[in-house]
Design a protein around this motif. Structure first.
Motif, PDB file in Angstrom:
ATOM      1  N   LEU A 197       2.208  -1.821   8.725  1.00 51.01           N
ATOM      2  CA  LEU A 197       3.469  -2.367   7.911  1.00 51.01           C
ATOM      3  C   LEU A 197       3.080  -3.086   6.782  1.00 51.01           C
ATOM      4  O   LEU A 197       3.882  -3.575   6.122  1.00 51.01           O
ATOM      5  CB  LEU A 197       4.400  -3.004   8.747  1.00 51.01           C
ATOM      6  N   ASP A 198       1.847  -2.982   6.237  1.00 48.15           N
ATOM      7  CA  ASP A 198       1.550  -3.777   5.188  1.00 48.15           C
ATOM      8  C   ASP A 198       2.016  -5.557   5.446  1.00 48.15           C
ATOM      9  O   ASP A 198       2.561  -5.978   4.763  1.00 48.15           O
ATOM     10  CB  ASP A 198       2.096  -3.532   3.952  1.00 48.15           C
TER      11      ASP A 198
ATOM     12  N   THR B  81       0.788  -1.047   0.189  1.00 48.67           N
ATOM     13  CA  THR B  81      -0.014  -0.039   0.009  1.00 48.67           C
ATOM     14  C   THR B  81       0.776   1.079   0.043  1.00 48.67           C
ATOM     15  O   THR B  81       0.594   2.279  -0.598  1.00 48.67           O
ATOM     16  CB  THR B  81      -0.935  -0.238   1.188  1.00 48.67           C
ATOM     17  N   VAL B  82       1.813   1.086   0.616  1.00 50.62           N
ATOM     18  CA  VAL B  82       2.965   2.510   0.832  1.00 50.62           C
ATOM     19  C   VAL B  82       3.629   2.607  -0.659  1.00 50.62           C
ATOM     20  O   VAL B  82       3.120   3.806  -1.171  1.00 50.62           O
ATOM     21  CB  VAL B  82       4.157   2.057   1.846  1.00 50.62           C
TER      22      VAL B  82
ATOM     23  N   LEU C 266      -4.410  -2.424  -5.566  1.00 54.79           N
ATOM     24  CA  LEU C 266      -4.001  -1.617  -4.444  1.00 54.79           C
ATOM     25  C   LEU C 266      -4.339  -0.035  -5.051  1.00 54.79           C
ATOM     26  O   LEU C 266      -4.668   0.785  -4.204  1.00 54.79           O
ATOM     27  CB  LEU C 266      -2.684  -1.827  -4.169  1.00 54.79           C
ATOM     28  N   ILE C 267      -4.080   0.382  -6.217  1.00 57.48           N
ATOM     29  CA  ILE C 267      -3.826   1.689  -6.736  1.00 57.48           C
ATOM     30  C   ILE C 267      -5.464   2.172  -6.946  1.00 57.48           C
ATOM     31  O   ILE C 267      -5.858   3.161  -6.353  1.00 57.48           O
ATOM     32  CB  ILE C 267      -3.102   1.932  -8.040  1.00 57.48           C
ATOM     33  N   SER C 268      -6.343   1.281  -7.362  1.00 55.61           N
ATOM     34  CA  SER C 268      -7.617   1.893  -7.335  1.00 55.61           C
ATOM     35  C   SER C 268      -8.104   1.871  -6.254  1.00 55.61           C
ATOM     36  O   SER C 268      -9.019   2.751  -5.704  1.00 55.61           O
ATOM     37  CB  SER C 268      -8.393   0.617  -8.389  1.00 55.61           C
TER      38      SER C 268
ATOM     39  N   ILE D  91       0.872   7.778   5.771  1.00 59.87           N
ATOM     40  CA  ILE D  91       0.587   6.063   5.713  1.00 59.87           C
ATOM     41  C   ILE D  91      -0.336   6.074   6.948  1.00 59.87           C
ATOM     42  O   ILE D  91      -1.395   5.332   6.731  1.00 59.87           O
ATOM     43  CB  ILE D  91       1.886   5.638   5.927  1.00 59.87           C
ATOM     44  N   ALA D  92      -0.299   6.513   7.930  1.00 57.15           N
ATOM     45  CA  ALA D  92      -1.214   6.454   9.219  1.00 57.15           C
ATOM     46  C   ALA D  92      -2.421   6.801   8.790  1.00 57.15           C
ATOM     47  O   ALA D  92      -3.245   6.067   9.072  1.00 57.15           O
ATOM     48  CB  ALA D  92      -0.421   7.166  10.269  1.00 57.15           C
ATOM     49  N   ARG D  93      -2.727   8.016   8.117  1.00 55.43           N
ATOM     50  CA  ARG D  93      -3.794   8.458   7.752  1.00 55.43           C
ATOM     51  C   ARG D  93      -4.569   7.403   6.827  1.00 55.43           C
ATOM     52  O   ARG D  93      -5.783   7.091   6.922  1.00 55.43           O
ATOM     53  CB  ARG D  93      -3.885   9.892   7.149  1.00 55.43           C
TER      54      ARG D  93
END
Lengths: 369, 302
Positions: free
Chosen positions: B178-179, A56-57, A83-85, B140-142
């Motif tokens: 952290l995914d 996601t990051v 993930l991007i959508s 990322i947190a949000r």
């Protein structure tokens, strides 16, 4: 370790493509993220064909950059697509922490807070004292409801278990007073007055005062922490719904225990301190142990004993009241328990010392000196 | 079996994701509290990408099993491997290279009470990736807070300002920070109202599909088991007595399993699921009639 990376490729049809390579994971994007954020060139599309892994990051960084540069994202595998959508129209403008005001506003706010909480604290403890007196009457009217077992348990915890530590402390204090006193008094040949010094100061002041401080640290803090934790786990509320008054079940036994035990502990502390003084005088100034004890009887007026014994229950009340009151004020989270426990000890010791000063003046003025 | 592959014992590099078949392997596990033995010779394998429900009566050691897998519970005998790394041989605070690959949601949420929800989510990110910029960490947190279904303004709230259900979602946001590839949920729907519980179930399933998670889910909630679990492991007699899909489990002859799934609550959950399934096919007359019949209970029994 492989890092995330990208390269800008010029295309023949005009416009540039940004080719992303490597794994785009939270572990690998720390250095590529500022680089990607600083790309200013017009980019037509982002090519994700060579992206090995994405989370996601990574998806967030790509989606954010693509949105900023108004580029199209191509070459996604299923996971990247998803993930991007999912990122969709996600925007971030909410602050992680509540806004902090400027330092001037904060200082004045804090001062106002202190004044207000001082006032509500004074009202609070007065109200608590009132509630305590009311419940004492209700206990007197319904003596069968009183928690005798709890009282006995508290008497043990506050009094009996404190005997070793208070004894040790008092014995050492007696030694220190006698030894230091002897050194000073010997300068004008009045070593024998050491007996007066030890006897009067321990019975009148130090015995009870040090005991009160010790009880505040041992029992006052325990009251605050116990009652505070019970408040957090809703035990107090549960008691109320069953019809048990927490005042009667928890507070009164603790306060009674402290009020009963303080004179006994204070007297015990004074006696042990005198024994300590007598022990050291045997060696330091050559007054034999038994002579020292005999002299105590001659030089210490009985009023000194009364002074100590009258002050002791008052100190016990203050310590227990501060502990129970602060415990009952706990609300919210576990941090509050620690804060309230500290506050109970600090305010109890402070109040004990202030009241002690008043007592000193009072007893001197009525001629008990 | 895949778990025995020698290549799985290799340490995963931070830029790799786990590709083996079994992220969790428990072999011959024995745990006890003093004299009381909780697990004896317990075996369990969790497949990658599945939601594994773990059920068992109170006191059968569901939470203890989870704590043993994440290395919080000392083990008397046996071995636990997570992502091919042995957990049982390691000290509780030893760096294993797996703690950034799992997220744990404890029963009460276990949020740090002095930090806001957003800061709670940032804690693991800052712990493992201090090199990330502060802005990115905030974003990322949000994002994770939003992902777990909380409203935007919850980010700056303290745990004490949240309801029980919101606290669970905030705990989930921190678990997802952290995914992770592996998510442990300890009774996520306990104490939630039915609507909130159903929403949490859907969230779990969506997250599993979006993020490619493997989920280890302890639950008492029969609806959760029917709706989202790929397989269910039944804990009884100090062992995992069966791991299978719910319909297959119901065919087993074990008294506890029969009582659990075929008791009044088990049947109600099953009926509800069957109705949902039928409603998807309302264009077919057979299904439509069946739904009508099931919705209208026989006269006199209403």
């Amino acid at each position: 370790m492989e890092r995330a990376d990208f390269a800008i490729e010029e295309q023949e049809g005009g416009g540039a493509a940004l080719a992303l390579t490597g794994p785009w994971l939270i572990a690998t994007i720390s250095d590529v993220e500022p680089r990607l954020a600083s790309v200013e060139q017009a980019i037509a599309r982002f090519d994700l064909t060579d992206v090995a892994e994405i989370d996601t990051v990574g998806a967030w960084i790509v989606a954010r950059a693509a949105r900023r540069l108004d580029a199209e994202i191509t070459g996604c595998n299923d996971r990247a697509e998803r993930l991007i959508s999912e990122m969709g129209e996600f925007t971030t403008d909410e602050a992680i922490r509540p806004e902090r005001a400027s330092v001037f506003v904060r200082v004045t706010e804090k001062m106002g807070d202190i004044v207000y909480s001082g006032r509500s604290g004074a009202y609070g403890i007065l109200g608590f004292f009132g509630a305590l007196i009311m419940s004492s009457f209700s206990v007197i009217r319904h003596p069968h409801r009183f928690a005798y077992k709890a009282l006995v348990r508290q008497l043990e915890l506050v009094g009996v278990s404190a005997l070793p530590i208070i004894g040790l402390m008092s014995f050492l204090i007696g030694i220190v007073i006698a030894q230091q006193g002897a050194v000073q008094l010997s300068q004008f040949g009045a070593e024998t007055l050491t007996v007066n010094l030890v006897g009067r100061i321990t019975l009148r002041e130090l015995g009870v005062l040090m005991t009160a401080i010790m009880v505040a640290g041992r029992s006052g803090s325990a009251f605050a922490a116990q009652i505070g934790t019970m408040k957090l786990t809703e035990e107090i509320d549960a008691m109320r719904t069953i019809g048990i008054s927490p005042m009667e079940a928890l507070v009164i036994p603790r306060i009674m225990a402290a009020v009963f035990m303080m004179p006994l502990l204070g007297f015990y502390a004074s006696v042990v301190a005198i024994i300590g003084g007598a022990t050291i005088s045997n060696f330091a100034i050559g007054i034999p142990f038994l002579n020292f004890l005999q002299r105590i009887q001659e030089v210490v007026p009985i009023t000194d004993v009364w002074v100590g014994l009258i002050k002791a229950p008052v100190f016990g009340l203050i310590v227990a009241l501060a502990g129970c009151y602060n415990g009952m004020q706990v609300a919210g989270n576990s941090e509050e328990v620690g804060m309230r426990t500290t506050m109970s000890v600090v305010s109890a010791i402070f109040a004990v010392i202030v009241i002690d000063a008043f007592f000193a003046v009072f007893f001197t003025n009525i001629g008990w000196n | 079996m895949g778990a025995k592959d020698p290549e799985q014992d290799a340490v995963l590099r931070p830029d790799e994701r786990f590709r083996g078949d079994y992220p969790i392997v428990v072999e011959g596990l024995k745990t006890s509290f003093g004299e009381q033995v909780i697990h004896d010779d317990l075996d369990l394998e969790v497949r990658r990408g599945e939601i594994l429900g773990v059920v068992g009566g109170s006191g059968t050691g569901k939470s203890v099993l989870m704590r043993a897998i994440i290395g919080l519970q000392p083990v008397d005998a046996g071995e636990v491997r997570v992502f091919g790394r042995s957990i049982t041989g390691a000290e509780p605070d030893q760096v294993l290279g797996v703690r950034d690959r799992w997220g744990v949601l404890f029963q009460g949420g276990a949020l740090f009470s002095t930090l806001t929800v957003g800061e709670n989510v940032e804690v693991p990110i800052k712990q493992f990736y201090p090199e990330l910029s502060a802005d990115l960490t905030h974003e990322i947190a949000r994002y994770k807070v939003r992902l777990s279904g909380l409203p935007e303004d919850a980010v700056s709230k303290y745990p004490s300002e949240l309801s029980g259900g919101m606290r669970k979602r905030a705990g989930l946001a921190r678990a997802l920070a952290l995914d992770p590839e592996l998510l442990f949920l300890d009774e996520p729907t306990a104490g939630l109202d039915p609507i909130g519980a159903a929403a949490f179930d859907n969230l779990t399933r969506d997250l599993k599909e979006t993020l490619g998670l493997t989920v280890f889910l302890i639950t008492h909630d029969l609806d959760t088991l029917h709706e989202i679990c790929d397989r269910v492991a039944v804990l009884a007699d100090k062992k995992v007595i069966a791991v299978d899909t719910v319909p297959n489990l119901m065919k087993l002859d074990h008294p506890w399993i029969q009582e659990y799934f075929n008791g009044p609550r088990g049947r109600a959950a099953l009926t509800a699921q069957a109705l949902d399934e039928l409603r998807k096919h309302m264009d077919m007359p057979v299904a439509a009639n069946a739904v009508k019949a099931l919705d209208k209970p026989p006269a006199g029994k209403a």
